[in-house]
Design a protein around this motif. Structure first.
Motif, PDB file in Angstrom:
ATOM      1  N   TYR A  44      -0.585   7.135   8.570  1.00  0.00           N
ATOM      2  CA  TYR A  44      -0.021   5.859   8.129  1.00  0.00           C
ATOM      3  C   TYR A  44      -1.080   4.902   7.608  1.00  0.00           C
ATOM      4  O   TYR A  44      -0.883   3.684   7.596  1.00  0.00           O
ATOM      5  N   ARG A  47      -0.880   1.138   5.699  1.00  0.00           N
ATOM      6  CA  ARG A  47       0.326   0.406   6.112  1.00  0.00           C
ATOM      7  C   ARG A  47       0.048  -0.368   7.401  1.00  0.00           C
ATOM      8  O   ARG A  47      -0.792   0.019   8.193  1.00  0.00           O
ATOM      9  N   TYR A  48       0.777  -1.450   7.583  1.00  0.00           N
ATOM     10  CA  TYR A  48       0.759  -2.127   8.867  1.00  0.00           C
ATOM     11  C   TYR A  48       1.485  -1.226   9.862  1.00  0.00           C
ATOM     12  O   TYR A  48       2.510  -0.631   9.530  1.00  0.00           O
ATOM     13  N   VAL A  49       0.960  -1.150  11.078  1.00  0.00           N
ATOM     14  CA  VAL A  49       1.568  -0.305  12.106  1.00  0.00           C
ATOM     15  C   VAL A  49       1.668  -1.100  13.403  1.00  0.00           C
ATOM     16  O   VAL A  49       0.707  -1.737  13.828  1.00  0.00           O
ATOM     17  N   ASP A  77      10.462  -2.168   6.062  1.00  0.00           N
ATOM     18  CA  ASP A  77       9.925  -1.880   4.737  1.00  0.00           C
ATOM     19  C   ASP A  77       8.477  -2.347   4.602  1.00  0.00           C
ATOM     20  O   ASP A  77       7.761  -1.909   3.713  1.00  0.00           O
ATOM     21  N   LYS A  78       8.022  -3.219   5.528  1.00  0.00           N
ATOM     22  CA  LYS A  78       6.663  -3.766   5.456  1.00  0.00           C
ATOM     23  C   LYS A  78       5.746  -3.235   6.565  1.00  0.00           C
ATOM     24  O   LYS A  78       4.534  -3.225   6.407  1.00  0.00           O
ATOM     25  N   VAL A  79       6.346  -2.849   7.692  1.00  0.00           N
ATOM     26  CA  VAL A  79       5.591  -2.410   8.864  1.00  0.00           C
ATOM     27  C   VAL A  79       6.166  -1.079   9.343  1.00  0.00           C
ATOM     28  O   VAL A  79       7.376  -0.904   9.385  1.00  0.00           O
ATOM     29  N   THR A  80       5.281  -0.164   9.716  1.00  0.00           N
ATOM     30  CA  THR A  80       5.723   1.082  10.337  1.00  0.00           C
ATOM     31  C   THR A  80       5.717   0.870  11.845  1.00  0.00           C
ATOM     32  O   THR A  80       4.688   0.518  12.415  1.00  0.00           O
ATOM     33  N   GLN A 136      -3.272  -3.145   7.507  1.00  0.00           N
ATOM     34  CA  GLN A 136      -3.211  -2.126   6.448  1.00  0.00           C
ATOM     35  C   GLN A 136      -4.552  -1.443   6.202  1.00  0.00           C
ATOM     36  O   GLN A 136      -4.620  -0.413   5.546  1.00  0.00           O
TER      37      GLN A 136
END
Length: 172
Positions: A44, A47-49, A77-80, A136
């Protein structure tokens, strides 16, 4: 000290102390997804997690899951969002997934990788629930992070609110 063993102990202590500080690289780990496939946090990258360590035997862990579901709907849609089940029994993990089909975000099982370490070990956890927010760039942005029921959404709102233009159109 000039004693080799003392130097090694101190080095290990410093590594643990600084390993999970904000701004440091988030430790990667191996876990297993719903299908039994090996997955890593590194999958990932970019991406923000939001990591959530939980146990099906912990009442406090289970109280967080409905709020996690709400956050996934709003910010998925913005964070996993990734939950990691730390139960000793894979059977309890699978029963939990079966009993909660509406929880569709990645919920992984905390099983040791080839190095013998689990995600629980890598993040040096002592209890669950535990949360971490990774930016990210793969660095810890909150360590530990705020729980969903304790206002983590405020962090997300601040992070993703639309930027206002600070210039006015017209004569200056």
């Amino acid at each position: 000290t000039k004693i080799k063993a003392h130097k090694k102990i101190l080095n290990n202590m410093l590594q643990v102390a600084y390993n999970l500080n904000v701004g440091m690289k988030a430790p990667d780990f191996v876990a297993y997804d719903r299908t039994g496939k090996m997955v890593t946090l590194g999958d990932y990258k970019g991406r923000y997690v939001y990591l959530n360590f939980f146990s099906t035997k912990s009442v406090n862990s289970l109280k967080e899951m409905p709020k996690m579901a709400e956050l996934v709907k709003k910010y998925g849609d913005k964070v996993t969002f990734i939950s990691i089940c730390t139960d000793d029994s894979i059977k309890s993990y699978k029963n939990y997934l079966k009993a909660n089909p509406k929880y569709t975000w990645p919920i992984w099982y905390n099983k040791a990788g080839n190095d013998g370490k689990t995600a629980y070990d890598v993040y040096n956890l002592k209890a669950v629930p535990a949360f971490f927010f990774i930016n990210q760039f793969g660095n810890l942005a909150q360590s530990p992070a705020t729980a969903p029921t304790q206002g983590f959404e405020y962090k997300l709102k601040a992070l993703f609110k639309p930027k206002k233009k600070d210039t006015k159109i017209g004569i200056r």
